[in-house]
Design an enzyme around this catalytic site. Structure first.
Site, PDB file in Angstrom:
ATOM      1  N   HIS A 160       0.812  -1.186  -0.268  1.00 16.43           N
ATOM      2  CA  HIS A 160       0.017  -0.084   0.004  1.00 16.43           C
ATOM      3  C   HIS A 160       0.702   1.503  -0.049  1.00 16.43           C
ATOM      4  O   HIS A 160       0.136   2.391  -0.247  1.00 16.43           O
ATOM      5  CB  HIS A 160      -0.981   0.113   1.136  1.00 16.43           C
ATOM      6  CG  HIS A 160      -2.024  -1.080   1.296  1.00 16.43           C
ATOM      7  ND1 HIS A 160      -2.936  -1.231   0.107  1.00 16.43           N
ATOM      8  CD2 HIS A 160      -2.359  -1.876   1.858  1.00 16.43           C
ATOM      9  CE1 HIS A 160      -3.664  -2.069   0.436  1.00 16.43           C
ATOM     10  NE2 HIS A 160      -3.332  -2.769   1.367  1.00 16.43           N
ATOM     11  N   ASP A 196      -2.486 -10.515  -2.432  1.00 14.29           N
ATOM     12  CA  ASP A 196      -3.060 -10.126  -1.185  1.00 14.29           C
ATOM     13  C   ASP A 196      -4.753  -9.890  -1.705  1.00 14.29           C
ATOM     14  O   ASP A 196      -4.997  -9.189  -2.696  1.00 14.29           O
ATOM     15  CB  ASP A 196      -2.311  -8.678  -0.780  1.00 14.29           C
ATOM     16  CG  ASP A 196      -2.843  -8.308   0.612  1.00 14.29           C
ATOM     17  OD1 ASP A 196      -2.076  -8.736   1.596  1.00 14.29           O
ATOM     18  OD2 ASP A 196      -4.016  -7.539   0.690  1.00 14.29           O
ATOM     19  N   HIS A 198      -6.300  -7.189  -0.713  1.00 11.10           N
ATOM     20  CA  HIS A 198      -6.399  -5.576  -0.992  1.00 11.10           C
ATOM     21  C   HIS A 198      -5.562  -5.367  -2.055  1.00 11.10           C
ATOM     22  O   HIS A 198      -4.418  -5.837  -2.414  1.00 11.10           O
ATOM     23  CB  HIS A 198      -5.975  -4.993   0.423  1.00 11.10           C
ATOM     24  CG  HIS A 198      -6.654  -5.306   1.549  1.00 11.10           C
ATOM     25  ND1 HIS A 198      -5.873  -6.261   2.505  1.00 11.10           N
ATOM     26  CD2 HIS A 198      -7.694  -4.988   2.147  1.00 11.10           C
ATOM     27  CE1 HIS A 198      -6.898  -6.162   3.508  1.00 11.10           C
ATOM     28  NE2 HIS A 198      -8.000  -5.721   3.369  1.00 11.10           N
ATOM     29  N   ASP A 285      -4.531 -13.165   3.406  1.00 13.45           N
ATOM     30  CA  ASP A 285      -5.811 -12.400   3.822  1.00 13.45           C
ATOM     31  C   ASP A 285      -6.929 -12.916   2.917  1.00 13.45           C
ATOM     32  O   ASP A 285      -8.134 -12.418   3.019  1.00 13.45           O
ATOM     33  CB  ASP A 285      -5.787 -11.071   4.204  1.00 13.45           C
ATOM     34  CG  ASP A 285      -5.055 -10.283   3.135  1.00 13.45           C
ATOM     35  OD1 ASP A 285      -4.668 -11.120   2.220  1.00 13.45           O
ATOM     36  OD2 ASP A 285      -4.792  -9.211   3.296  1.00 13.45           O
TER      37      ASP A 285
HETATM   38  C1  OKP Z   1      -3.149  -4.351   4.604  1.00 15.58           C
HETATM   39  B1  OKP Z   1      -2.789  -5.274   3.580  1.00 15.58           B
HETATM   40  C2  OKP Z   1      -7.931   1.465   8.927  1.00 15.58           C
HETATM   41  C3  OKP Z   1      -7.611   0.570   7.844  1.00 15.58           C
HETATM   42  C4  OKP Z   1      -8.878  -0.509   7.549  1.00 15.58           C
HETATM   43  C5  OKP Z   1      -6.717  -1.273   6.442  1.00 15.58           C
HETATM   44  C6  OKP Z   1      -6.426  -2.832   5.639  1.00 15.58           C
HETATM   45  C7  OKP Z   1      -4.982  -2.897   5.457  1.00 15.58           C
HETATM   46  C8  OKP Z   1      -4.652  -4.271   4.575  1.00 15.58           C
HETATM   47  N1  OKP Z   1      -7.942   0.945  10.183  1.00 15.58           N
HETATM   48  N2  OKP Z   1      -8.027  -1.498   7.138  1.00 15.58           N
HETATM   49  O1  OKP Z   1      -3.275  -5.257   2.382  1.00 15.58           O
HETATM   50  O2  OKP Z   1      -3.186  -6.794   4.127  1.00 15.58           O
HETATM   51 ZN    ZN Z   2      -4.375  -7.238   2.575  1.00 16.06          ZN
END
Ligand code: OKP
Ligand code: ZN
Length: 346
Positions: A160, A196, A198, A285
């Site tokens: 990210h 991933d 996300h 995930d």
């Molecule tokens: C990270 B990775 C605010 C953020 C909400 C964020 C997810 C980040 C995932 N608390 N969630 O791609 O696994």
């Molecule tokens: Zn993720």
């Protein structure tokens, strides 16, 4: 007979231990915990893998300088340096990046380069993130020296982190660091496959305008899933990079059958590109029990994924990204690694 695998790790990752995050307006315990890596290492001991561990050293800021802006690096470094033990900060004022005329020192400190309330910075965050990036850097170096398969136990994750923004539990873009090392020093073509849950807005951002690195991602659709503003299938790159960014967004609750079809599309794109080196951003995930995601993959799905990916025949560096169901993380990682090793030792 146990199968040998080189694994690059950082024993000091525990020093980065963000206590909480703010998710959908609620304060919750932070998901990106040291126990994630501990569980993976424990399961490797129980497995049929004979790890050849490389304990990473910090290669210094030069390795992140050609993918991140000096301002982002400065920001993470300074916020870290200003924290005392157990103290973590996160932004509470937003959109400052849209208002360049109002970059007060304080605004810069609290939020300017950050995209969410899930990415706190503490005293050891800068160093730990540098060590995580160093793992990725070393992985690419090993591939240049002839390695066919390696696993980088990166924590914190990286996908990210954009050129000028950190967020999503990520500070520096580990996959980006590995890819850039290879592009600069081996003058070769790199594909990054991001599995991933996300979308890797960071990796997409870093390589959006270049054809030296192909970015392919399979992820939860940004209409409903974090990071919401990228990951749509019409984001295909710009300039020289046009056509070198492929997003494959999938609906919530996707299971193995549909997932493997998407993986096949990703493989086709990668094969057309013919990279010299494949980096896999391995998020765990997508698992059915993950507490913050909705896909429905099984433990054995990871074996199948890895088997297919290694059969493409490129040297592979696996970099750990997300995955939050801690009790099974090791099983998922080992399943993936077993699948990968099954191809190499055929
Ligand atoms: C990270 B990775 C605010 C953020 C909400 C964020 C997810 C980040 C995932 N608390 N969630 O791609 O696994
Ligand atoms: Zn993720």
């Amino acid at each position: 007979m146990k199968k040998q695998l080189t694994i690059i790790k950082n024993s000091r990752h525990q020093l980065h231990k963000p206590p909480f995050e703010v998710d959908a307006g609620k304060v919750t315990p932070h998901q990106e915990q040291p126990a994630r890596i501990d569980n993976i290492e424990m399961e490797i001991i129980e497995s049929e893998i004979k790890p050849n561990y490389i304990e990473i050293e910090n290669f210094g800021e030069d390795i992140i300088k050609n993918i991140h802006t000096p301002e982002l690096i400065h920001s993470v470094r300074e916020i870290s340096a200003a924290s005392s033990a157990y103290e973590y900060s996160m932004p509470y004022v937003f959109s400052s990046i849209k208002h360049p005329k109002h970059r007060s020192r304080e605004l810069k400190r609290v939020s300017y380069h950050c995209m969410d309330m899930g990415t706190p910075i503490g005293r050891d965050t800068f160093d730990t993130a540098m060590l995580s990036a160093s793992i990725a850097y070393r992985g690419a170096t090993e591939v240049m020296n002839g390695s066919k398969l390696l696993y980088g136990l990166c924590r914190p994750p990286g996908h990210h982190a954009e050129k000028n923004i950190y967020g999503g539990y990520c500070y520096f873009n580990n996959a980006g660091v590995a890819a850039m090392n290879f592009v600069k020093n081996a003058k070769g073509k790199v594909a990054v496959l991001d599995v991933d849950y996300h979308h890797g807005n960071g990796t997409q951002d870093v390589f959006y305008d270049t054809d030296a690195v192909l970015y392919v991602s399979i992820h939860g659709h940004p209409n409903s899933e974090y990071p919401y503003y990228t990951g749509f299938d019409d984001e295909t790159g710009t300039g020289k990079g046009l056509g070198y960014n492929t997003n494959i967004p999938l609906p919530r609750m996707t299971g193995e059958t549909e997932y493997m079809k998407a993986l096949e599309k990703a493989c086709e794109r990668i094969n057309k590109y013919k990279p010299d080196f494949l980096i896999i951003s391995l998020g765990l995930d997508t698992y059915k029990h993950d507490p913050i995601c909705t896909f429905r993959l099984e433990i054995s799905s990871y074996y199948n994924m890895a088997k297919r990916l290694l059969s493409l025949g490129y040297p592979v560096l696996i970099l750990q990204e997300g995955g939050y169901y801690v009790p099974d993380l090791g099983k998922l990682a080992v399943s993936f690694l077993d699948g990968a090793l099954s191809v190499l030792n055929e």
